[in-house]
Design a protein around this motif. Structure first.
Motif, mmCIF file in Angstrom:
data_model
loop_
_atom_site.group_PDB
_atom_site.id
_atom_site.type_symbol
_atom_site.label_atom_id
_atom_site.label_comp_id
_atom_site.label_asym_id
_atom_site.label_seq_id
_atom_site.Cartn_x
_atom_site.Cartn_y
_atom_site.Cartn_z
ATOM 1 N N VAL A 297 0.997 -1.395 -0.325
ATOM 2 C CA VAL A 297 -0.131 -0.562 0.254
ATOM 3 C C VAL A 297 1.176 0.859 0.620
ATOM 4 C CG1 VAL A 297 0.399 -0.265 2.348
ATOM 5 C CG2 VAL A 297 -2.240 1.335 1.213
ATOM 6 N N VAL A 298 0.171 2.528 -0.263
ATOM 7 C CA VAL A 298 1.260 3.819 -0.820
ATOM 8 C C VAL A 298 -0.084 4.723 -0.548
ATOM 9 C CG1 VAL A 298 2.972 5.305 -1.947
ATOM 10 C CG2 VAL A 298 2.623 3.067 -2.340
ATOM 11 N N SER A 299 0.427 5.347 0.631
ATOM 12 C CA SER A 299 -0.372 6.884 0.723
ATOM 13 C C SER A 299 0.197 7.951 0.821
ATOM 14 C CB SER A 299 -1.504 6.516 1.956
ATOM 15 O OG SER A 299 -1.746 7.788 2.524
ATOM 16 N N ALA A 300 -0.248 9.796 0.459
ATOM 17 C CA ALA A 300 0.654 10.800 0.552
ATOM 18 C C ALA A 300 -0.080 11.440 1.464
ATOM 19 C CB ALA A 300 1.030 10.958 -0.774
ATOM 20 N N GLY A 301 -1.064 10.717 2.546
ATOM 21 C CA GLY A 301 -1.945 10.652 3.776
ATOM 22 C C GLY A 301 -1.290 11.344 5.020
ATOM 23 N N ASN A 302 -1.931 11.766 5.513
ATOM 24 C CA ASN A 302 -2.045 11.838 7.341
ATOM 25 C C ASN A 302 -1.004 10.468 7.732
ATOM 26 O OD1 ASN A 302 -1.890 11.638 10.321
ATOM 27 N ND2 ASN A 302 -3.623 12.950 9.974
ATOM 28 N N PHE B 249 7.417 2.024 6.105
ATOM 29 C CA PHE B 249 7.287 1.189 7.459
ATOM 30 C C PHE B 249 8.098 0.268 7.655
ATOM 31 C CE2 PHE B 249 2.647 4.432 7.310
ATOM 32 C CZ PHE B 249 3.472 5.567 7.657
ATOM 33 N N LEU B 250 9.140 -0.063 8.613
ATOM 34 C CA LEU B 250 9.104 -1.368 8.388
ATOM 35 C C LEU B 250 9.035 -2.224 10.079
ATOM 36 C CD1 LEU B 250 13.086 -0.719 7.712
ATOM 37 C CD2 LEU B 250 10.681 -0.940 5.290
ATOM 38 N N GLY B 251 8.791 -3.765 9.388
ATOM 39 C CA GLY B 251 8.318 -4.233 10.651
ATOM 40 C C GLY B 251 7.058 -4.513 10.595
ATOM 41 N N LEU B 252 6.158 -4.216 9.819
ATOM 42 C CA LEU B 252 4.565 -4.316 9.290
ATOM 43 C C LEU B 252 4.821 -6.261 8.605
ATOM 44 C CD1 LEU B 252 3.059 -1.126 9.004
ATOM 45 C CD2 LEU B 252 2.823 -2.482 10.824
ATOM 46 N N ASN B 253 3.480 -6.403 9.363
ATOM 47 C CA ASN B 253 3.183 -7.967 8.502
ATOM 48 C C ASN B 253 2.599 -7.651 6.806
ATOM 49 O OD1 ASN B 253 2.893 -10.389 7.902
ATOM 50 N ND2 ASN B 253 0.909 -10.976 7.927
ATOM 51 N N GLY B 254 3.391 -6.984 6.103
ATOM 52 C CA GLY B 254 3.000 -6.495 4.548
ATOM 53 C C GLY B 254 3.637 -4.877 4.305
ATOM 54 N N ILE B 255 3.810 -4.501 2.870
ATOM 55 C CA ILE B 255 4.671 -3.590 2.877
ATOM 56 C C ILE B 255 3.578 -2.043 2.759
ATOM 57 C CG2 ILE B 255 5.890 -2.450 0.936
ATOM 58 C CD1 ILE B 255 6.971 -4.632 2.048
ATOM 59 N N ALA B 256 4.609 -1.242 2.963
ATOM 60 C CA ALA B 256 3.203 -0.217 3.460
ATOM 61 C C ALA B 256 4.658 1.186 2.988
ATOM 62 C CB ALA B 256 2.462 0.298 4.542
ATOM 63 N N VAL B 257 3.882 1.795 1.973
ATOM 64 C CA VAL B 257 5.263 2.941 1.705
ATOM 65 C C VAL B 257 4.102 4.627 1.954
ATOM 66 C CG1 VAL B 257 6.687 4.142 0.545
ATOM 67 C CG2 VAL B 257 6.571 1.369 0.469
#
Length: 353
Positions: free
Chosen positions: A102-107, A291-299
């Motif tokens: 997931v990728v977001s430029a939000g809060n 966001f390193l360490g989550l059970n999923g890729i988040a940028v």
């Protein structure tokens, strides 16, 4: 990238969304034509634009979401009231296996809080960390944490160091990256008890890592180490200081080159070299905090970025997924647990010298 993958995007997050997101997808598609996108947001705003562009129509699927998390909304409020938001829906798609990241430029705070609640953390990791690439005299380094965890214990710092080392290997392509803990001096006796405990654990660890000890703030720009690990409070202050200094010297140069006719002529002569400097330090090139360490890729993309910056954040997510980042993290922390490098006895021994 030989195989196709799907990314989930918060199409309403950011100062210039959704236009910036849609334009960014078109740029990212040129680099990664096999990536598909789930766009979460207001269908009435997104669908007409997607349908007008052949490229977007081929690679995007619009998922309607009524709500939008505002930039000033507190994370706790966003978690309670944002279940129908584009941000929550984008993260949920990763949990449900519809998207690989997931990728977001939000809060930022809301993104981290929701991602941690929905995706959870990887085994062996207590807290996820925000990591980003930083330009240095020797190339790029990765720095973490940049604001997710204002207060950290020794366990957290050791986990950040290991995650940063894995990132440097899998994404930067470094065979044996060096690690440093950010401190007020390089001597072993400097810093807080927490820093000294984390340093002792990293030195005693049986993991095949190159821990170089403590580094100072000016070592970040020097490129003294490939991975700079610190708590979120210190990391965020350091990051903002670096960004502010960059803007300060940019304004100094602009004023100097505009101060006289000869200065303007000098600018014309120096423009090719200055353009190289500008490209090297362009913040859009480094957009995309992980966001390193989550059970999923988040940028996390910068909220004020443009289409090029958002495209770079998308590419960061693609790199993390393609290189099996989370699988590598799981393997590294299994080694840590087997070696008991993070257990209470080790920390107690380190604290007592």
């Amino acid at each position: 990238m030989s195989e196709s993958l799907t990314l989930s995007l918060d199409a309403m997050g950011g100062d210039h969304a959704p236009d910036m997101v849609l334009k960014g997808i078109r740029i990212a598609h040129e680099r990664h034509p096999r990536v598909r996108f789930l766009l979460h947001g207001n269908e009435a705003s997104l669908a007409p634009v997607v349908n007008r562009h052949k490229t977007l129509k081929q690679v995007c699927e619009v998922r309607h979401a009524d709500g939008v998390v505002s930039g000033d909304e507190k994370p706790s409020q966003a978690v309670r009231r944002g279940r129908d938001s584009s941000l929550w829906r984008a993260i949920q798609a990763v949990k449900e296996g519809e998207a690989a990241g997931v990728v977001s430029a939000g809060n930022t705070g809301a993104f981290m809080a929701m991602a941690k609640l929905v995706l959870r953390t990887l085994p062996g990791i207590e807290r996820p960390a925000i990591a980003a690439l930083m330009p240095t005299q020797r190339g790029d380094c990765v720095m973490l944490d940049l604001g997710a965890n204002a207060e950290c214990d020794a366990d957290n710092l050791v986990q950040f160091a290991i995650m940063g080392e894995v990132f440097a290997r899998t994404v930067l392509g470094l065979d044996n990256p060096t690690i440093g803990l950010l401190n007020i001096g390089t001597e072993d006796q400097k810093g807080t008890d927490t820093l000294r405990q984390a340093s002792a654990v990293l030195r005693e660890s049986s993991l095949p890592i190159r821990f170089e000890g403590f580094v100072e703030g000016d070592d970040i720009g020097k490129g003294t180490v490939d991975v700079v690990a610190t708590d979120g409070f210190t990391g965020n202050v350091a990051l903002k200081a670096i960004e502010g200094t960059s803007k300060l010297y940019t304004s100094f140069l602009r004023q100097a080159f505009g101060s006289s006719v000869m200065s303007k002529v000098g600018y014309l002569l120096a423009r090719p070299a200055l353009n190289k400097v500008r490209m090297r330090a362009d913040p859009r090139r480094y957009n995309g905090a992980m966001f390193l360490g989550l059970n999923g890729i988040a940028v996390k993309s910068h909220g004020g970025t443009d289409a090029l910056g958002f495209a770079n954040a998308v590419c960061v997510a693609v790199d993390l997924i393609s290189n099996g980042f989370n699988d590598t993290i799981r393997g590294e922390f299994l080694k840590v647990q087997r070696a008991s490098g993070l257990d209470a006895a080790t920390l107690e021994r380190a604290a007592n010298g």
